[in-house]
Write a protein that holds these residues in place. Sequence first.
Motif, PDB file in Angstrom:
ATOM      1  N   ALA A 106      -5.019 -17.940   0.250  1.00 60.67           N
ATOM      2  CA  ALA A 106      -5.671 -17.012  -0.681  1.00 60.67           C
ATOM      3  C   ALA A 106      -4.698 -16.572  -1.766  1.00 60.67           C
ATOM      4  CB  ALA A 106      -6.207 -15.804   0.079  1.00 60.67           C
ATOM      5  N   ASP A 143     -10.652  -0.112  -0.970  1.00 57.70           N
ATOM      6  CA  ASP A 143      -9.765  -1.217  -0.604  1.00 57.70           C
ATOM      7  C   ASP A 143      -9.222  -1.021   0.817  1.00 57.70           C
ATOM      8  OD1 ASP A 143      -8.057  -3.514  -1.566  1.00 57.70           O
ATOM      9  OD2 ASP A 143      -6.531  -2.099  -0.930  1.00 57.70           O
ATOM     10  N   LYS A 167       3.065  -2.572 -11.112  1.00 55.64           N
ATOM     11  CA  LYS A 167       1.638  -2.267 -11.153  1.00 55.64           C
ATOM     12  C   LYS A 167       1.177  -1.520  -9.913  1.00 55.64           C
ATOM     13  CE  LYS A 167       0.391  -6.452 -12.110  1.00 55.64           C
ATOM     14  NZ  LYS A 167      -0.397  -7.675 -12.228  1.00 55.64           N
ATOM     15  N   GLY A 168       2.061  -1.453  -8.902  1.00 53.86           N
ATOM     16  CA  GLY A 168       1.684  -0.756  -7.679  1.00 53.86           C
ATOM     17  C   GLY A 168       0.854  -1.608  -6.744  1.00 53.86           C
ATOM     18  N   THR A 169       0.824  -2.912  -6.998  1.00 59.10           N
ATOM     19  CA  THR A 169       0.038  -3.773  -6.126  1.00 59.10           C
ATOM     20  C   THR A 169       0.867  -4.307  -4.968  1.00 59.10           C
ATOM     21  OG1 THR A 169       0.478  -5.509  -7.727  1.00 59.10           O
ATOM     22  CG2 THR A 169      -1.690  -4.539  -7.767  1.00 59.10           C
ATOM     23  N   ALA A 191      -4.648 -16.438   4.667  1.00 58.40           N
ATOM     24  CA  ALA A 191      -4.156 -15.469   3.691  1.00 58.40           C
ATOM     25  C   ALA A 191      -3.188 -16.130   2.726  1.00 58.40           C
ATOM     26  CB  ALA A 191      -3.475 -14.308   4.410  1.00 58.40           C
ATOM     27  N   HIS A 250      -6.644  -7.641 -14.613  1.00 60.01           N
ATOM     28  CA  HIS A 250      -7.517  -8.635 -15.216  1.00 60.01           C
ATOM     29  C   HIS A 250      -8.671  -9.021 -14.291  1.00 60.01           C
ATOM     30  CE1 HIS A 250      -4.480 -10.671 -12.836  1.00 60.01           C
ATOM     31  NE2 HIS A 250      -5.372 -11.611 -12.627  1.00 60.01           N
ATOM     32  N   MET A 251      -8.675  -8.463 -13.076  1.00 61.99           N
ATOM     33  CA  MET A 251      -9.755  -8.767 -12.149  1.00 61.99           C
ATOM     34  C   MET A 251     -10.693  -7.571 -12.068  1.00 61.99           C
ATOM     35  SD  MET A 251      -7.286 -10.584  -9.426  1.00 61.99           S
ATOM     36  CE  MET A 251      -8.240 -10.562  -7.930  1.00 61.99           C
ATOM     37  N   TYR A 305     -10.175 -10.076  -2.804  1.00 62.14           N
ATOM     38  CA  TYR A 305      -8.831 -10.609  -2.581  1.00 62.14           C
ATOM     39  C   TYR A 305      -8.224  -9.965  -1.330  1.00 62.14           C
ATOM     40  CZ  TYR A 305      -3.984 -11.924  -3.633  1.00 62.14           C
ATOM     41  OH  TYR A 305      -2.712 -12.427  -3.576  1.00 62.14           O
ATOM     42  N   THR A 306      -8.368  -8.645  -1.241  1.00 60.56           N
ATOM     43  CA  THR A 306      -7.881  -7.950  -0.041  1.00 60.56           C
ATOM     44  C   THR A 306      -8.538  -8.518   1.207  1.00 60.56           C
ATOM     45  OG1 THR A 306      -7.670  -5.966  -1.359  1.00 60.56           O
ATOM     46  CG2 THR A 306      -7.614  -5.686   1.002  1.00 60.56           C
ATOM     47  N   PRO A 309      -1.222   3.600  -0.970  1.00 57.68           N
ATOM     48  CA  PRO A 309       0.058   4.090  -1.493  1.00 57.68           C
ATOM     49  C   PRO A 309      -0.156   5.160  -2.560  1.00 57.68           C
ATOM     50  CG  PRO A 309      -0.201   1.711  -1.827  1.00 57.68           C
ATOM     51  CD  PRO A 309      -1.503   2.235  -1.381  1.00 57.68           C
ATOM     52  N   ASP A 310       0.909   5.901  -2.853  1.00 60.91           N
ATOM     53  CA  ASP A 310       0.728   7.047  -3.770  1.00 60.91           C
ATOM     54  C   ASP A 310       0.375   6.612  -5.191  1.00 60.91           C
ATOM     55  OD1 ASP A 310       3.217   6.012  -3.941  1.00 60.91           O
ATOM     56  OD2 ASP A 310       4.277   7.913  -4.022  1.00 60.91           O
ATOM     57  N   ASP A 311       0.955   5.494  -5.653  1.00 57.79           N
ATOM     58  CA  ASP A 311       0.553   5.076  -7.005  1.00 57.79           C
ATOM     59  C   ASP A 311      -0.132   3.721  -6.899  1.00 57.79           C
ATOM     60  OD1 ASP A 311       2.742   3.798  -6.184  1.00 57.79           O
ATOM     61  OD2 ASP A 311       3.718   3.682  -8.132  1.00 57.79           O
ATOM     62  N   VAL A 312      -1.286   3.752  -6.274  1.00 51.53           N
ATOM     63  CA  VAL A 312      -1.994   2.507  -5.999  1.00 51.53           C
ATOM     64  C   VAL A 312      -2.327   1.769  -7.300  1.00 51.53           C
ATOM     65  CG1 VAL A 312      -4.221   3.673  -5.926  1.00 51.53           C
ATOM     66  CG2 VAL A 312      -3.947   1.503  -4.750  1.00 51.53           C
ATOM     67  N   GLY A 313      -2.152   0.484  -7.293  1.00 51.23           N
ATOM     68  CA  GLY A 313      -2.443  -0.307  -8.476  1.00 51.23           C
ATOM     69  C   GLY A 313      -3.302  -1.501  -8.106  1.00 51.23           C
ATOM     70  N   PHE A 314      -4.031  -1.989  -9.114  1.00 50.38           N
ATOM     71  CA  PHE A 314      -4.867  -3.159  -8.890  1.00 50.38           C
ATOM     72  C   PHE A 314      -4.565  -4.182  -9.970  1.00 50.38           C
ATOM     73  CE2 PHE A 314      -7.037   0.137  -6.640  1.00 50.38           C
ATOM     74  CZ  PHE A 314      -7.425  -0.507  -5.490  1.00 50.38           C
ATOM     75  N   TYR A 315      -5.045  -5.394  -9.735  1.00 48.52           N
ATOM     76  CA  TYR A 315      -4.859  -6.412 -10.760  1.00 48.52           C
ATOM     77  C   TYR A 315      -5.815  -6.120 -11.907  1.00 48.52           C
ATOM     78  CZ  TYR A 315      -2.257  -8.500  -7.056  1.00 48.52           C
ATOM     79  OH  TYR A 315      -1.345  -8.694  -6.061  1.00 48.52           O
ATOM     80  N   ALA A 363      -9.715 -11.493   1.621  1.00 43.24           N
ATOM     81  CA  ALA A 363      -9.180 -12.826   1.899  1.00 43.24           C
ATOM     82  C   ALA A 363      -7.830 -12.711   2.600  1.00 43.24           C
ATOM     83  CB  ALA A 363      -9.023 -13.610   0.601  1.00 43.24           C
ATOM     84  N   LEU A 364      -7.034 -11.721   2.199  1.00 40.68           N
ATOM     85  CA  LEU A 364      -5.734 -11.530   2.844  1.00 40.68           C
ATOM     86  C   LEU A 364      -5.897 -11.085   4.290  1.00 40.68           C
ATOM     87  CD1 LEU A 364      -3.666  -9.768   0.062  1.00 40.68           C
ATOM     88  CD2 LEU A 364      -3.687 -12.152   0.709  1.00 40.68           C
ATOM     89  N   ASN A 396     -10.971  -7.590  -6.829  1.00 39.09           N
ATOM     90  CA  ASN A 396      -9.807  -7.024  -6.170  1.00 39.09           C
ATOM     91  C   ASN A 396     -10.075  -6.812  -4.680  1.00 39.09           C
ATOM     92  OD1 ASN A 396      -7.302  -6.309  -7.695  1.00 39.09           O
ATOM     93  ND2 ASN A 396      -8.802  -5.531  -9.150  1.00 39.09           N
ATOM     94  N   ARG A 430       0.400  -2.313  -1.827  1.00 37.38           N
ATOM     95  CA  ARG A 430      -0.949  -2.558  -1.309  1.00 37.38           C
ATOM     96  C   ARG A 430      -0.993  -3.913  -0.603  1.00 37.38           C
ATOM     97  NH1 ARG A 430      -5.745  -3.942  -3.420  1.00 37.38           N
ATOM     98  NH2 ARG A 430      -4.760  -4.700  -5.284  1.00 37.38           N
TER      99      ARG A 430
END
Lengths: 348, 318
Positions: free
Chosen positions: A34, B149, A131-133, A31, B92-93, B101-102, B84-90, B104-105, B98, A136
């Motif tokens: 990554a 996700d 961004k809220g990431t 991870a 530019h991807m 990536y999750t 989460p309540d205000d979920v965000g993603f990258y 991979a983590l 996205n 997550r």
Amino acid sequence: MKLLNNLPKLRLPSAFSSITIKEERATSHKAFQAIVRKEFTDYMTSWRIIILLIIIMLTCFGSLYTALTTINDAMDASDDAKEIAKESFLFLKLFTVSDGTMPSFIRFVTFLGPLLGIALGFDAINSERNKGTLSRLMAQPIPRDYVLNAKFTAALLINIVLFFSLGLLVTALGILIIGIPPSFEEFARIGCFLVLCIFYIAFWLNLGILFSVQFRQAATSALSGIAIWIFFSIFYSMIIEMISKTVLNPETITSEAQAIDKQGFILNLMRLSPNYLFSESTTTLLSPTVRSLGPLSQEQTIGAVAGPLPLDQSLLLIWPQLTGLIAATMICFAISYLLFMRQEIRSN
Amino acid sequence: MATSIIELKEITKQYDDQLAVDHLSLSIKKGEIFGLLGPNGAGKSTTILMMLGLSEPTSGTVHVCGLNPTRHPLGVKQKVGYLPDDVGFYQHMTGLENLMYTAALNGMSREAAYKRAMHVLDQVGLVDAATKKNGKYSRGMRQRLGLADVLMKKPDVIILDEPTLGIDPEGIRELLQLIRHLNEQDGITVLLSSHQLHQVQQICDRVGIFVKGKLLAEGNIESLAKQLFFEDTFVVNVFADPIDDSLIQSIHDIHGVNRVEMNHSTMDVYCQEDVTPDIARTIIQHDRALYHINKKNYGLDEIYHRYFEGRELNEATK
């Protein structure tokens, strides 16, 4: 104390648990890679970094050009010049001299390096938060500090790649144009110089990361970083100059020892600035004729053999500066680490 | 007898000067959909963060999937998906990137991750948008991608914090159906928090009402009504003409009626048991025109609203 409680307490002694821990480590190691990979890609594709890289490249080649013309002019002046050049570390002059129209390579790095560091770090954490990431990311099975460490690693990698390629390019162009290859010592000195650049930028990078942890708004953290950068590169030396005018007033100095003391005091004030530490160390590394970084009395110089210092002596001379720079970097990182570990992970 | 998968015992979270969660005990059984309801700032998110080990309870114990999240946060996070309540993603991807990536983590290999990503994208109906940059996603799509996700790691439990926030009604309906489907098909335990009650009502097996860090009541909708309103369990709304004092008096005299409230030309009759026929009979006996009589069903909205009305009254009398 709170922090200690946050650490995972692994105290199941059974064989089963040690296996799961090993597996856990393997997955979290993956991870970590990554995250580094993703951050590195992000940097390489972000306009902000591309523009900065182009500016740094251009200025470096500009300064290289002025250095080359100065050196070529000097060498054309006489036939002996080439022989003398070999003796006097001419190759290192590529990084330090200029004809006055443009600053030299090291002055550019002193000036633009911090900007690169801040640009790499200032929105590391707060942009994820906004961004809220971040929440997550935190919900994935990775230790919390991985995020911070991986971001730092990725930015440092960018630095290493950039400075080594830049340094080696300049060296290569230098060989092609002047026609004198660098001696091993010159090459080693260039290597040390590049490592020093990386440490210097790592300091600003960590400062940027610290602000990104502390300030919720990316703009606030960028502006604070830039403010500190401008303070140290422009105003700090002005302030010290003002202080030195009163401290070093010849009317108040009565003895030689006092003069040296006061000079030393001013110098130490200057050394609080990372920029000064960096320029002191780079000058020492790239100009082997620099023998001391403090005031020298007449007595001390009597009997000294005129000539350049060997590399290890130069390194010895800048050792305190280098340690200071690394310490400042570590302090910034430690503070941001602590802040980040204790912060609430919520976006609002 | 289903075993409980999330077990909170007397947990308290104290921020500097404020008690966010106050001796909360809650147990959620495997395979159910539990709705955590409460107004903004009730401590729902704090509770959820404590379940994930992202925040540490001041006192009390949490067990999720048999693990203590404070001590084994990684183990818990492997099994629990959190939206989460205000979920965000990258931005530019792409959506797919996205998710990869999750994955991979979570230590998944690329091939496994790709397969899984396409599968969950299909589940949430985003296959067409998989290669679109996330910046171009709408709010509803982002929420569905958030769900995808969460599903990437094949969780046992999913915790959704305000999943319906900011989506249009059709989007909400689809999302709730999807959650229901996941619960039935894959046996995933779902904990969702919300302040939008009627939506929760549609899909939750059990509901807990959470106000100011305390769990006021829990259970299914009917038992909630009983727990919250010991006396006024039923409300009958009557529109008759004319309504005068003698009529109100006679209705009030019916056995089981607690009080009668006038509301323009209608009245609300609060009673302990269902006396709708008695009320109708009384009105007819008084020779009034009866236009409308309706026993109100308690929705959560109602329960909720009435709880707050009650609280304000209580506080005023204190």
